[in-house]
Motif scaffolding. Structure first.
Motif, PDB file in Angstrom:
ATOM      1  N   SER A   3       1.563  -1.012  -0.126  1.00 42.04           N
ATOM      2  CA  SER A   3      -0.066   0.253  -0.041  1.00 42.04           C
ATOM      3  C   SER A   3       0.499   0.821  -0.404  1.00 42.04           C
ATOM      4  O   SER A   3       2.631   1.139  -0.367  1.00 42.04           O
ATOM      5  N   THR A   4       0.529   2.566   0.236  1.00 37.89           N
ATOM      6  CA  THR A   4       0.900   3.608   0.452  1.00 37.89           C
ATOM      7  C   THR A   4       0.934   4.641   1.365  1.00 37.89           C
ATOM      8  O   THR A   4      -0.491   4.073   2.370  1.00 37.89           O
ATOM      9  N   LEU A   5       1.632   4.694   2.175  1.00 44.00           N
ATOM     10  CA  LEU A   5       1.236   4.979   4.089  1.00 44.00           C
ATOM     11  C   LEU A   5       1.609   6.404   4.086  1.00 44.00           C
ATOM     12  O   LEU A   5       2.173   7.044   3.008  1.00 44.00           O
ATOM     13  N   GLN A  45       6.124   2.016  -0.583  1.00 46.81           N
ATOM     14  CA  GLN A  45       6.659   3.836  -0.965  1.00 46.81           C
ATOM     15  C   GLN A  45       6.525   5.066  -0.150  1.00 46.81           C
ATOM     16  O   GLN A  45       5.809   6.249  -0.037  1.00 46.81           O
ATOM     17  N   ILE A  46       7.191   4.486   1.152  1.00 46.86           N
ATOM     18  CA  ILE A  46       7.970   5.238   2.353  1.00 46.86           C
ATOM     19  C   ILE A  46       8.205   6.302   1.596  1.00 46.86           C
ATOM     20  O   ILE A  46       9.930   5.951   0.904  1.00 46.86           O
ATOM     21  N   PRO A  47       9.024   7.884   1.655  1.00 49.51           N
ATOM     22  CA  PRO A  47       9.773   8.538   0.957  1.00 49.51           C
ATOM     23  C   PRO A  47      11.145   7.973   2.083  1.00 49.51           C
ATOM     24  O   PRO A  47      11.000   7.815   3.407  1.00 49.51           O
ATOM     25  N   ALA A  48      12.158   8.581   1.206  1.00 54.60           N
ATOM     26  CA  ALA A  48      13.463   8.452   1.395  1.00 54.60           C
ATOM     27  C   ALA A  48      13.825   8.954   2.829  1.00 54.60           C
ATOM     28  O   ALA A  48      14.263   8.052   4.154  1.00 54.60           O
ATOM     29  N   ASP A  85      12.119  -7.884  11.400  1.00 57.36           N
ATOM     30  CA  ASP A  85      12.800  -8.260  10.094  1.00 57.36           C
ATOM     31  C   ASP A  85      12.579  -7.588   8.345  1.00 57.36           C
ATOM     32  O   ASP A  85      13.598  -7.683   7.767  1.00 57.36           O
ATOM     33  N   ASP A  86      11.508  -7.698   8.369  1.00 60.94           N
ATOM     34  CA  ASP A  86      10.435  -6.507   6.996  1.00 60.94           C
ATOM     35  C   ASP A  86      11.339  -5.652   7.047  1.00 60.94           C
ATOM     36  O   ASP A  86      11.838  -5.196   5.563  1.00 60.94           O
ATOM     37  N   VAL A  87      10.991  -4.847   7.749  1.00 60.14           N
ATOM     38  CA  VAL A  87      11.683  -3.432   7.638  1.00 60.14           C
ATOM     39  C   VAL A  87      13.316  -3.374   7.764  1.00 60.14           C
ATOM     40  O   VAL A  87      13.543  -2.214   7.042  1.00 60.14           O
ATOM     41  N   LEU A  88      13.773  -3.747   8.330  1.00 57.98           N
ATOM     42  CA  LEU A  88      15.380  -3.567   8.615  1.00 57.98           C
ATOM     43  C   LEU A  88      16.003  -4.839   7.458  1.00 57.98           C
ATOM     44  O   LEU A  88      16.827  -3.933   6.900  1.00 57.98           O
ATOM     45  N   ASN A  89      15.101  -5.641   7.088  1.00 52.82           N
ATOM     46  CA  ASN A  89      16.593  -6.663   6.115  1.00 52.82           C
ATOM     47  C   ASN A  89      15.390  -6.848   5.419  1.00 52.82           C
ATOM     48  O   ASN A  89      16.227  -7.386   3.832  1.00 52.82           O
ATOM     49  N   GLY A  90      14.051  -6.311   5.259  1.00 53.56           N
ATOM     50  CA  GLY A  90      12.805  -6.942   3.729  1.00 53.56           C
ATOM     51  C   GLY A  90      13.048  -5.378   2.403  1.00 53.56           C
ATOM     52  O   GLY A  90      14.130  -4.194   3.249  1.00 53.56           O
ATOM     53  N   ASP A  91      11.720  -5.692   1.720  1.00 56.85           N
ATOM     54  CA  ASP A  91      12.045  -4.678   0.700  1.00 56.85           C
ATOM     55  C   ASP A  91      10.090  -3.588   1.960  1.00 56.85           C
ATOM     56  O   ASP A  91       9.685  -3.019   0.579  1.00 56.85           O
ATOM     57  N   PHE A  92       9.915  -3.793   3.079  1.00 56.88           N
ATOM     58  CA  PHE A  92       9.254  -2.573   3.529  1.00 56.88           C
ATOM     59  C   PHE A  92       8.935  -2.002   3.026  1.00 56.88           C
ATOM     60  O   PHE A  92       8.188  -0.792   2.055  1.00 56.88           O
ATOM     61  N   TYR A  93      10.048  -0.480   2.911  1.00 55.06           N
ATOM     62  CA  TYR A  93       9.844   0.625   2.786  1.00 55.06           C
ATOM     63  C   TYR A  93       9.854   0.968   0.963  1.00 55.06           C
ATOM     64  O   TYR A  93       9.040   1.572   0.788  1.00 55.06           O
ATOM     65  N   GLU A  94      10.271  -0.142   0.138  1.00 57.72           N
ATOM     66  CA  GLU A  94       9.465  -0.042  -0.840  1.00 57.72           C
ATOM     67  C   GLU A  94       8.243  -0.477  -1.228  1.00 57.72           C
ATOM     68  O   GLU A  94       7.923   0.406  -2.191  1.00 57.72           O
TER      69      GLU A  94
END
Length: 283
Positions: free
Chosen positions: A3-5, A89-92, A77-86
């Protein structure tokens, strides 16, 4: 789980988990990992600005501690090592865990084993390296701080470097009845606030809104300032957070509520600063 946060999307279901959910928090200034103890949408207050649908009076249900542990480990683990941010669509500039916040769809300290839950979250977050770099926050109306289980939980929260965000929307009995539908008296809430500040670093979080075109009434403003004068004689607060409504209320009074303008919040914040408190404003 894609989704988009945004700062206006605080859905507890966005990550598809029971207890854990991500939030882009205005007040935290980045990614906040929420922990929802009140999965039954039950609270001992009914604030008229609350966004929880089908809110009911009650307490948090029994906790499935194994599920909480599994979900928190998976999500971190998803946030730290996965692609959660992508995926979301979390801004840099927001790709950092600002805090882990015990919050959710009701009063979290009503959980039967509240202290045990605080310890479990603190242990896991420390083990994976999120604490102490990130903050550990309890968002509470403070109504149950007088209970031993809550006091022990606050002491453990402090050990993990955490802090309490203590809801205090009004310092008048009429205002508390109107805004929070709170049965607890102002004096009892004030005593719990000072007890909280003794047990763990505490900030006030105050939602200011326009009810029925009344703006911010003079009597409410003065009572709040008088309350702060009383508090500073006994304990130190880490700060005061003023904010106004950002998302539609799910309560019957929704149609009577409007945001307060930024100039009103900032003017009130300046009055509070003159008393010696650090104040932040979110609009």
């Amino acid at each position: 789980m894609a989704s988009t946060l945004t700062t206006t999307n605080h859905s507890r279901d966005v990550a598809g988990l029971k207890y854990v959910y991500p939030v882009l928090s205005r007040r935290a200034g980045g990614l906040s990992i929420g922990i929802n103890f009140n999965t039954n949408n039950a609270c001992n207050w009914r604030c008229i600005y609350c966004q929880v649908p089908d809110l009911k009076i009650g307490a948090a249900p029994e906790m499935d501690f194994q599920l909480l542990e599994d979900e928190l480990r998976f999500f971190l683990d998803d946030v730290l090592n996965g692609d959660f941010y992508e995926r979301f669509q979390i801004p840099a500039g927001n790709r950092v865990i600002k805090d882990i916040a015990i919050s959710g769809n009701g009063e979290p300290t009503s959980l039967n084993e509240f202290d045990r839950a605080v310890v479990l979250i603190g242990e896991i977050a420390t083990e994976v390296g999120v604490l102490p770099q990130s903050n550990f926050v309890l968002i509470t109306n403070g109504s149950l701080v007088h209970q031993p289980k809550v006091q022990y939980g606050l002491k453990k929260l402090r050990e993990y470097g955490g802090e309490v965000w203590f809801k205090f929307d009004s310092a008048t009995e009429a205002g508390r009845r109107l805004i929070n539908n709170a049965r607890q008296s102002y004096q009892a809430s004030l005593e719990n606030l000072m007890l909280s500040a003794q047990l763990c670093p505490t900030k006030l979080q105050t939602c200011l809104l326009d009810y029925d075109k009344r703006g911010l009434p003079k009597e409410e403003r003065q009572a709040y300032l008088d309350m702060l004068k009383t508090v500073r004689e006994h304990v130190s607060l880490r700060g005061v957070m003023l904010y106004t409504i950002a998302r539609p209320s799910m309560q019957p009074e929704s149609g009577w509520l409007e945001k307060l303008p930024a100039e009103t919040l900032n003017a009130f914040a300046d009055e509070i600063r003159q008393l010696g408190f650090d104040v932040s404003v979110s609009v």
